[in-house]
Design an enzyme around this catalytic site. Structure first.
Site, PDB file in Angstrom:
ATOM      1  CB  SER A   1      -0.804   0.133   0.748  1.00 32.83           C
ATOM      2  OG  SER A   1      -0.096   0.152   2.507  1.00 32.83           O
TER       3      SER A   1
ATOM      4  CG  HIS B   1      -1.145   3.408   4.625  1.00 33.12           C
ATOM      5  ND1 HIS B   1      -2.724   2.789   4.495  1.00 33.12           N
ATOM      6  CD2 HIS B   1      -1.094   2.233   4.163  1.00 33.12           C
ATOM      7  CE1 HIS B   1      -2.821   1.637   4.354  1.00 33.12           C
ATOM      8  NE2 HIS B   1      -1.705   0.857   3.939  1.00 33.12           N
TER       9      HIS B   1
ATOM     10  CG  ASP C   1      -5.470   4.859   6.230  1.00 33.84           C
ATOM     11  OD1 ASP C   1      -3.989   4.558   6.737  1.00 33.84           O
ATOM     12  OD2 ASP C   1      -4.723   4.232   5.041  1.00 33.84           O
TER      13      ASP C   1
END
Ligand SMILES: *[C@@H]1O[C@H](CO)[C@@H](O)[C@H](O)[C@H]1NC(C)=O
Ligand SMILES: *[C@@H]1O[C@H](CO)[C@@H](O)[C@H](O)[C@H]1NC(C)=O
Ligand SMILES: *[C@@H]1O[C@H](CO)[C@@H](O)[C@H](O)[C@H]1NC(C)=O
Ligand SMILES: *[C@@H]1O[C@H](CO)[C@@H](O)[C@H](O)[C@H]1NC(C)=O
Ligand SMILES: *[C@@H]1O[C@H](CO)[C@@H](O)[C@H](O)[C@H]1NC(C)=O
Ligand SMILES: *[C@@H]1O[C@H](CO)[C@@H](O)[C@H](O)[C@H]1NC(C)=O
Length: 372
Positions: A38, A344, A341
């Site tokens: 990610s 991240h 979040d």
């Protein structure tokens, strides 16, 4: 005589700046080929999601709000480290591999949100919960690369990747997060570190064998400083926290991973002297943000608080109220926030990390030192 020289020098500087900012021509790199999770995915997971992974929060605002104004599949409010690297090299942002019909001649991104270093079958065999439960591991991404290679190299002979910048990672973070979110202890995860690093190292060798000449390898974050880990493993025992408020044992695991990875990089540099391997860091800049938030324009009172989250201090993180749900709002000024979040970072943080990879000190050697 001074004036003409001064004028020439000025012209020269202007020419360099134009080269650096308008892109094209000055750098040896004509494409970027990326593998990762990610921290690098520019859209693969959300394209994979339909219709097999419904309800993916990443598809909703405020993801993407800062730069793009809409969700792009990047797990942040705006751009990722890779976007800033591409921009500095005068290249477009890499299209995700799953964006069929894209032009991959200036780069392709195989990274997938949640991708582990070890494969799904293996992790599930250890009774770990893998989220999302898909075949997106490092090995799976290399299989995609091998499939695409003939079209990438169409008619270019053996030196097809001589001007490509490969970026490997990070990988490993999701393997460790799988352990922790499956209620395993750090001690239970630790014996798997050599195997996880070995998988990355074998991936690097595969790239070399495919002709990679320049490879950036990223280390992993201090997972013990992420609000999701801090919430999941919250402890009343103060000695489990370091001076930043991060979980010591989790970060020790990360440093162990990173030190083994550095050893592997050393070994690979020796074994493959014709490939330039750049060791890039996520771990150290993250600690620098916590040490000196003001130097990076970050608000020092929110460095461990999720910007897009719920629940309030100390971490503003709630597993049942994730970013992307309708009632979960982002903080007012994302540019001053570090944590996006819970897992991240924000675009602000990624920009600062990219800067350290391009110019130093967070890449060895700095990317721009070898780009010319
Ligand atoms: C793909 O993009 C490159 C420049 O990045 C361009 O030269 C080439 O013509 C494009 N190919 C197609 C099929 O559009
Ligand atoms: C998954 O990983 C295990 C352990 O490294 C390996 O033995 C196995 O062949 C891999 N399976 C696939 C499908 O890649
Ligand atoms: C996984 O769980 C199954 C069923 O509870 C058990 O039989 C097996 O031994 C477990 N495997 C591992 C590696 O823990
Ligand atoms: C992942 O790959 C393995 C081995 O190829 C396969 O058996 C399994 O069904 C796949 N799982 C998913 C969720 O696609
Ligand atoms: C871990 O433990 C929590 C609390 O005991 C429980 O709610 C959760 O279902 C467990 N998760 C897994 C993956 O076992
Ligand atoms: C930093 O964050 C705190 C808590 O959200 C807020 O009260 C304060 O105004 C912020 N500082 C600046 C300079 O924006």
């Amino acid at each position: 005589m001074r004036t003409p020289h001064g004028a020439l020098l000025l012209l020269f500087i202007v020419a360099c700046l134009r080269g650096a900012y308008s892109g094209g021509g000055w750098s040896r790199f004509t494409s970027i080929i990326s593998f990762g999770d990610s921290y690098a995915d520019t859209g693969n997971l959300i394209m994979w999601a339909d219709p097999v992974l419904p309800g993916l929060l990443l598809k909703n605002l405020p993801y993407g709000e800062t730069f793009f104004g809409h969700p792009t599949g990047r797990a942040t409010d705006g751009r990722l480290v890779l976007d800033f690297i591409a921009e500095a090299l005068g290249l477009p942002s890499m299209p995700p591999y799953l964006a069929r019909g894209s032009n991959f001649s200036a780069g392709v991104n195989f990274a997938v949100v949640g991708a582990p270093a070890l494969n799904l079958t293996y992790l599930q065999g250890l009774n770990l919960t893998v989220n999302p439960p898909i075949n997106s591991s490092l090995h799976d991404q290399l299989v995609w690369f091998q499939k695409l290679k003939p079209s990438l190299c169409n008619g270019q002979g053996t030196d097809c990747f001589g001007s490509s910048l490969f970026v490997m990672g990070e990988f490993g973070g999701n393997d460790y997060i799988s352990f922790l979110l499956s209620n395993r202890t750090v001690e239970q995860a630790r014996p798997y570190v050599p195997q996880i690093v070995d998988s990355i190292s074998r991936g690097l060798e595969r790239l070399v064998q495919h002709g990679a000449k320049y490879i950036v390898v990223a280390d992993i974050f201090p997972i013990g400083c992420l609000p999701a880990a801090l919430t999941k493993l919250a402890s009343p025992n103060k000695v489990e926290y370091d001076r930043h408020g991060c979980l010591k044992s989790v970060n020790r695991l990360g440093r162990y991973h990173n030190s083994l990875l550095r050893q592997q990089i050393k070994m690979l540099r020796y074994k493959y002297p014709h490939t330039k391997i750049i060791a890039a860091e996520y771990y150290k800049p993250f600690l620098a943000f916590l040490d000196m938030p003001g130097d990076f324009g970050l608000n020092s009172s929110t460095t461990l608080l999720t910007c897009c989250g719920a629940g309030g201090p100390p971490y503003n993180y709630d597993f049942n109220a994730g970013c992307g749900l309708p009632d979960v709002k982002a903080c007012a000024d994302t540019s001053q926030a570090l944590q996006w979040d819970g897992f991240h970072l924000t675009e602000s943080a990624y920009r600062a990390i990219a800067d350290g990879w391009l110019h130093g000190p967070y890449a060895d050697p700095p990317i721009l030192h070898i780009a010319r």
